[in-house]
Scaffold this active site. Structure first.
Site, short mmCIF file in Angstrom:
data_model
loop_
_atom_site.label_atom_id
_atom_site.label_comp_id
_atom_site.label_asym_id
_atom_site.label_seq_id
_atom_site.Cartn_x
_atom_site.Cartn_y
_atom_site.Cartn_z
N GLY A 217 0.82 -1.19 0.00
CA GLY A 217 0.00 0.00 0.00
C GLY A 217 0.86 1.25 0.00
N ILE A 218 0.24 2.39 0.22
CA ILE A 218 0.93 3.66 0.18
C ILE A 218 1.41 4.03 1.59
CG2 ILE A 218 -1.16 5.03 0.56
CD1 ILE A 218 -0.02 7.07 -1.44
N GLY A 219 2.53 4.75 1.68
CA GLY A 219 2.98 5.25 2.97
C GLY A 219 4.39 4.83 3.31
N GLY A 220 4.89 5.37 4.44
CA GLY A 220 6.25 5.12 4.85
C GLY A 220 6.51 3.68 5.21
N GLU A 242 -2.15 -3.16 -6.40
CA GLU A 242 -2.96 -2.10 -7.00
C GLU A 242 -2.08 -0.92 -7.38
OE1 GLU A 242 -6.16 -0.54 -4.51
OE2 GLU A 242 -4.68 0.47 -3.30
N MET A 317 -5.10 3.84 10.26
CA MET A 317 -5.02 5.00 11.14
C MET A 317 -5.17 4.60 12.61
SD MET A 317 -4.68 7.38 8.88
CE MET A 317 -4.82 8.80 9.94
N GLY A 340 -7.92 -0.18 -2.19
CA GLY A 340 -7.97 -1.63 -2.38
C GLY A 340 -7.67 -2.42 -1.13
#
Length: 444
Positions: A217-220, A242, A317, A340
């Site tokens: 996924g997205i992020g650090g 994705e 989160m 996704g």
């Protein structure tokens, strides 16, 4: 030659193309880094001529002229399927609305439910056979084109031409207007991983086997996982994801990826959209090692589950003591979107040998220097449940990994609290007792 002549006939200025939009229309701006800029500017100039124009986009990365011209949405109503940092700011000022989705279903929304009066999509230049390429934003572009009454292409030579896959192109015979542009492709720098992100990544890496198929996924934190994989001895890895990010380039160049063990698309890096730096765009340009598919293929849990040893790694989160996961909002403030995550949570778990991880740092420090727990008795008031407790398997923080599948409420509470920052564990236990989900013999 016939395509060159047709191209010239359909080539217009941005101002002329923008006149295709009428009052009351639904207008699609496209997705991610492949969204209109010059036609957007031209449409903004028509504010005083129009009424009730509704615009859709996904993860806008550059300023919107229509919003700048109409911040109070008197004429243009801006709607978005997945917020970027820019979109969050628009929402905070009352200039954006969110559209919830289950991502693999999104092309079907266009087919069955959504109206598209005008589609304005950014694409690569036409090839010798009359085809334009959707570049790094294949996910739902084809579905948008097929539903739209009028199709405008904003042709940009700076966009990378990606290989399919499927649904990565549109033919000149299917479009109405062409506008030429020359803006730089927006770069999305990697989020720098924190020390806690790196600790989380170090817990996940030993669980990954040679030959596994990876989704990030997205992020650090996912970037930290990718960076550690690139430095590891893992080999024969595949990619079915994705979002394609810079970390996959690092893994490819380090020799970790070859896709030789994949059950579907053997040898191919499969993705539905890409966002990153120029390193990513240059890697994907005309690269047969990568294949872009529409999202109803890439994110379909029934497709994902066919890849053995599928490993899905995503952020969230906060999580509550029941195991409910919020990955997209803090209270009523929309931060990103479902994306996704649900698709890969289901598909990865159902894969033979598969693993699904939802990760987060156990706490965060606010601007005033006060520490807050991301693990709570209940989700913050108004927070969206992105992944229901029944679908969650592995939860990860810097303090460990806990699998929630098949666990009772007291087992979940005990496991989840063990992942919390030590400063908050005693209070969480008291809260669990009040909720009747803490057994007397539980560890303290």
């Amino acid at each position: 030659m016939q395509f060159v002549n047709e191209y010239r006939q359909k080539l217009v200025s941005a101002d002329v193309a923008a006149k295709a939009v009428k009052s009351g229309d639904w207008v699609d701006y496209g997705q991610f880094v492949c969204q209109t800029q010059v036609v957007d500017e031209a449409l903004a100039k028509r504010k005083d001529e129009l009424q009730d124009v509704k615009i859709r986009a996904t993860t806008r990365t550059t300023p919107l002229a229509v919003v700048q011209a109409d911040p109070h949405q008197e004429v243009f109503t801006y709607n978005n399927f997945h917020y970027s940092g820019y979109d969050r700011k628009l929402q905070d000022q009352g200039s954006a609305f969110f559209i919830p989705i289950f991502y693999h279903e999104k092309p079907g929304y266009y087919k069955n439910f959504l109206d598209v009066d005008v589609a304005i999509l950014a694409v690569t230049p036409m090839d010798d056979f009359g085809y334009f390429n959707f570049s790094t934003s294949v996910a739902t572009s084809r579905a948008i084109v097929e539903k739209a009454k009028i199709v405008i292409l904003e042709v940009n030579p700076n966009l990378p031409r990606v290989m399919g896959g499927n649904n990565e192109t549109v033919h000149i015979s299917e479009i109405d207007y062409i506008v030429e542009a020359n803006w730089a492709v927006p770069e999305i720098p990697n989020a720098l991983p924190s020390k806690e992100d790196e600790q989380i990544a170090s817990l996940i890496i030993p669980e990954i086997r040679n030959g596994s198929c990876i989704q990030l996924g997205i992020g650090g934190m996912p970037n930290a996982v990718g960076s550690l994989i690139a430095k590891s001895d893992l080999k024969d890895l595949g990619v079915h994801t994705e979002m394609f990010v810079d970390a996959f380039v690092d893994m490819y160049e380090a020799g970790n990826l070859n896709g030789s063990q994949k059950q579907l698309d053997k040898g191919k890096i499969v993705y539905t959209f890409a966002m990153g730096t120029n390193k990513t765009y240059e890697f994907l340009h005309n690269n047969p090692a990568a294949a872009a598919y529409s999202v109803d293929y890439v994110n379909d849990p029934m497709i994902i589950r066919q890849q053995d040893n599928m490993v899905g790694i995503n952020n969230c989160m906060e999580i509550d003591l029941y195991g409910q996961v919020s990955s997209e909002s803090v209270g009523t403030r929309q931060i990103s979107g479902t994306g996704g995550q649900g698709d890969f949570t289901i598909g990865s778990y159902e894969s033979k040998g598969g693993q699904s991880y939802i990760a987060m740092t156990s706490s965060y420090v606010d601007r005033a220097g006060q520490r807050h727990s991301r693990i709570k008795n209940f989700l913050s008031q108004g927070s969206i449940v992105t992944i229901p407790r029944s679908l969650v398997s592995n939860i990860v923080t810097e303090y460990g990994i806990v699998n929630l599948k098949g666990k009772s409420t007291w087992e979940r509470a005990e496991g989840i609290i063990s992942l919390a920052h030590p400063d908050f564990r005693d209070d969480l236990i008291k809260q669990a007792e009040q909720m009747n989900i803490w057994r007397r013999s539980n560890k303290r």
